[in-house]
Design a protein around this motif. Sequence first.
Motif, PDB file in Angstrom:
ATOM      1  N   ILE A   1     -16.104  49.094-122.820  1.00 44.28           N
ATOM      2  CA  ILE A   1     -16.908  47.996-122.259  1.00 44.28           C
ATOM      3  C   ILE A   1     -16.007  46.845-121.823  1.00 44.28           C
ATOM      4  O   ILE A   1     -16.236  46.227-120.780  1.00 44.28           O
ATOM      5  N   TRP A   2     -14.953  46.549-122.599  1.00 47.66           N
ATOM      6  CA  TRP A   2     -14.003  45.498-122.234  1.00 47.66           C
ATOM      7  C   TRP A   2     -13.327  45.807-120.899  1.00 47.66           C
ATOM      8  O   TRP A   2     -13.120  44.934-120.070  1.00 47.66           O
ATOM      9  N   THR A   3     -13.001  47.084-120.682  1.00 49.02           N
ATOM     10  CA  THR A   3     -12.383  47.500-119.425  1.00 49.02           C
ATOM     11  C   THR A   3     -13.370  47.388-118.269  1.00 49.02           C
ATOM     12  O   THR A   3     -13.000  46.975-117.167  1.00 49.02           O
ATOM     13  N   ILE A   4     -14.626  47.735-118.498  1.00 48.29           N
ATOM     14  CA  ILE A   4     -15.647  47.596-117.459  1.00 48.29           C
ATOM     15  C   ILE A   4     -15.826  46.131-117.075  1.00 48.29           C
ATOM     16  O   ILE A   4     -15.902  45.797-115.887  1.00 48.29           O
ATOM     17  N   ILE A   5     -15.869  45.258-118.072  1.00 47.92           N
ATOM     18  CA  ILE A   5     -15.989  43.819-117.792  1.00 47.92           C
ATOM     19  C   ILE A   5     -14.781  43.333-116.997  1.00 47.92           C
ATOM     20  O   ILE A   5     -14.915  42.539-116.059  1.00 47.92           O
ATOM     21  N   PHE A   6     -13.590  43.819-117.349  1.00 45.74           N
ATOM     22  CA  PHE A   6     -12.379  43.458-116.606  1.00 45.74           C
ATOM     23  C   PHE A   6     -12.472  43.891-115.154  1.00 45.74           C
ATOM     24  O   PHE A   6     -12.148  43.120-114.244  1.00 45.74           O
ATOM     25  N   LEU A   7     -12.914  45.108-114.909  1.00 49.07           N
ATOM     26  CA  LEU A   7     -12.994  45.597-113.533  1.00 49.07           C
ATOM     27  C   LEU A   7     -14.016  44.815-112.715  1.00 49.07           C
ATOM     28  O   LEU A   7     -13.780  44.511-111.544  1.00 49.07           O
TER      29      LEU A   7
END
Length: 58
Positions: free
Chosen positions: A39-45
Amino acid sequence: MNKTTLVTLIYIIGVLIGAFFLKVWGAETSFIKTISIFIWTIIFLIALFYADKQERKN
């Protein structure tokens, strides 16, 4: 400092906090830890997309 660089730095700091304090890459990783990094990576993208879009507009 542009927004893309700022978003990237915040992401890297978050990943390092997850690695050192939450031990996400430890031997006993739970499903919750895995999903939280995902989820952290999705928010980053998403943030990276909007920051780049904002820079192109200006």
